[in-house]
Design a protein around this motif. Sequence first.
Motif, PDB file in Angstrom:
ATOM      1  N   LEU A   1     -27.221 -15.807  48.304  1.00 46.62           N
ATOM      2  CA  LEU A   1     -27.799 -16.697  49.331  1.00 46.62           C
ATOM      3  C   LEU A   1     -26.763 -17.232  50.327  1.00 46.62           C
ATOM      4  N   CYS A   2     -25.688 -17.609  50.203  1.00 38.45           N
ATOM      5  CA  CYS A   2     -24.718 -18.291  51.102  1.00 38.45           C
ATOM      6  C   CYS A   2     -24.471 -17.170  51.947  1.00 38.45           C
TER       7      CYS A   2
ATOM      8  N   PHE B   1     -26.399 -28.007  47.327  1.00 37.31           N
ATOM      9  CA  PHE B   1     -25.950 -27.801  45.928  1.00 37.31           C
ATOM     10  C   PHE B   1     -25.793 -26.406  45.583  1.00 37.31           C
ATOM     11  N   VAL B   2     -26.485 -25.196  46.196  1.00 41.95           N
ATOM     12  CA  VAL B   2     -26.330 -23.925  46.024  1.00 41.95           C
ATOM     13  C   VAL B   2     -24.691 -23.549  46.438  1.00 41.95           C
ATOM     14  N   PRO B   3     -24.464 -23.636  47.627  1.00 45.44           N
ATOM     15  CA  PRO B   3     -23.153 -23.292  48.120  1.00 45.44           C
ATOM     16  C   PRO B   3     -21.888 -24.247  47.485  1.00 45.44           C
TER      17      PRO B   3
ATOM     18  N   VAL C   1     -26.210 -16.311  43.558  1.00 44.97           N
ATOM     19  CA  VAL C   1     -25.779 -17.791  44.036  1.00 44.97           C
ATOM     20  C   VAL C   1     -25.088 -17.635  45.540  1.00 44.97           C
TER      21      VAL C   1
ATOM     22  N   LEU D   1     -31.853 -25.442  48.535  1.00 43.88           N
ATOM     23  CA  LEU D   1     -31.220 -26.399  47.759  1.00 43.88           C
ATOM     24  C   LEU D   1     -30.009 -26.801  48.376  1.00 43.88           C
ATOM     25  N   TYR D   2     -29.824 -26.608  49.656  1.00 45.97           N
ATOM     26  CA  TYR D   2     -28.430 -26.965  50.152  1.00 45.97           C
ATOM     27  C   TYR D   2     -28.244 -28.529  50.182  1.00 45.97           C
TER      28      TYR D   2
ATOM     29  N   LEU E   1     -22.160 -24.931  44.259  1.00 46.15           N
ATOM     30  CA  LEU E   1     -21.998 -24.326  43.022  1.00 46.15           C
ATOM     31  C   LEU E   1     -21.206 -23.096  43.290  1.00 46.15           C
ATOM     32  N   PHE E   2     -21.390 -22.432  44.355  1.00 45.40           N
ATOM     33  CA  PHE E   2     -20.630 -20.986  44.702  1.00 45.40           C
ATOM     34  C   PHE E   2     -19.134 -21.385  44.847  1.00 45.40           C
TER      35      PHE E   2
ATOM     36  N   VAL F   1     -29.833 -21.388  53.095  1.00 47.18           N
ATOM     37  CA  VAL F   1     -29.561 -21.542  51.647  1.00 47.18           C
ATOM     38  C   VAL F   1     -30.633 -22.299  51.222  1.00 47.18           C
TER      39      VAL F   1
END
Length: 444
Positions: free
Chosen positions: A62-63, A392-394, A59, A389-390, A396-397, A387
């Motif tokens: 990806l960022c 949400f992914v960053p 995760v 699903l931006y 979550l990170f 990234v």
Amino acid sequence: MGTVNTIKPTLLVWDAVALIVGVVIGAGIFETPSLVAGNASNSTMALLTWLLGGGVSIVGALCYAELATTYPHPGGNYYYLQRAFGNSIAFLFAWARLAVIQTGSIVLLAFVFGDYASQLWRLGTYSASIYAAVAIALLTGLNILGVRLGKWTQNWLAAAQVLGLLLLIFFGLALATPAATTTAPATTSSGNFGLAMVFVLLTYGGWNEAAFISAELHNVQKNMLRSLLWSIGMITTIYLLVNIAFLRGLGLAGMAESEALAAQLMRQAVGEPGAIFISLLVVVTTLCSTNATIFTGARTNYALGRDFSLFRFLGQWKTQGSTPAAALLVQGVIAILLVLLGTITRNGFETMVDYTAPVFWFFFLLTGVSLFVLRRRDREIIRPFRVPLYPFVPLLFCVFCAYMLQSSLAYTGVGALVGVAVLLAGVPLLVITRMMRDSSIRRE
């Protein structure tokens, strides 16, 4: 400040993979599994924490892939923080890398190398310190001579490192006598899970160093993501297999009680020669990680010197050899001074976790937040990778980073206070750099 024109891309995907694997797979995999086992309620939970560590790393990768491909720069996180939050935060990050995070990691690895090298050939009362200082001096010298020599040293060490761990996995799974079924230590609270994740993610720590070689990576728009995913995939697989081997040979309770997991497992599998093999493996592993940490750490110091006149001497790029020679030299001197200090005050692996973890996770969190800031501020910039699903992914990170910051502060003690104090010592230096800049502007 943009990408420095004098820096030429000299690294291929597998050079980057060797660096990332070398930084990540260090002494931690020989130290932390027993600590994780001591905070896991059962074997399944122990393995899941290692799998989750790989997932969190992907995760984060990806960022970082978006940041590194959009803003390729030898300063890595430093440059992202500078663009998002300004010079003050960037300065404090670079200072933290120089005084806490990177040099502390170099010295920790060098001391582990010294401990295990002393098992093979002792050099007297201060054997570990002598080995540590010599390793730092030699590896720093190799990198000063040029990036080509540094990267090939890294590639060969990384290959030997991975081969050695694969042999450890083979011996543990094929030859070690399966441990009797035992009842694991009863630890089921969320606090213990948080502590287990502190150690797991410490062991995964380092993949973000890829950001500091983005300006030197061929075809960074495509190869950065490939390098990160290949590296984290290899590391996660190796970590899972190593822990499965430990669980099979020692059991969860045996892992939690062991002070030298790998040596104990190898003695069980092949006798005393196994302990010698482990000492050699740890020597190679720590040398590999030390070299990679020296290589990437100097890049932030170089960026610091380019932007702040107080540290101008760090911002020199040696065209012959394509390397930040001055930044490497200063980093090496500081690390050797820390070795001298550590000879008197060293308290071991967990103390170094105390010292570095809170500062590391604080700036890791800020880097995640910088992605949101730069997406909003630099809307016109082309992003070779976005990234998925931006946002949400960053997000979550960032949540994971905040959780790890809280966990590291809750767990750590005096060492954390010292690390934070050293970070705050950078504030007066920041004031001095501003005064020097203002004075220069008035003279003009």
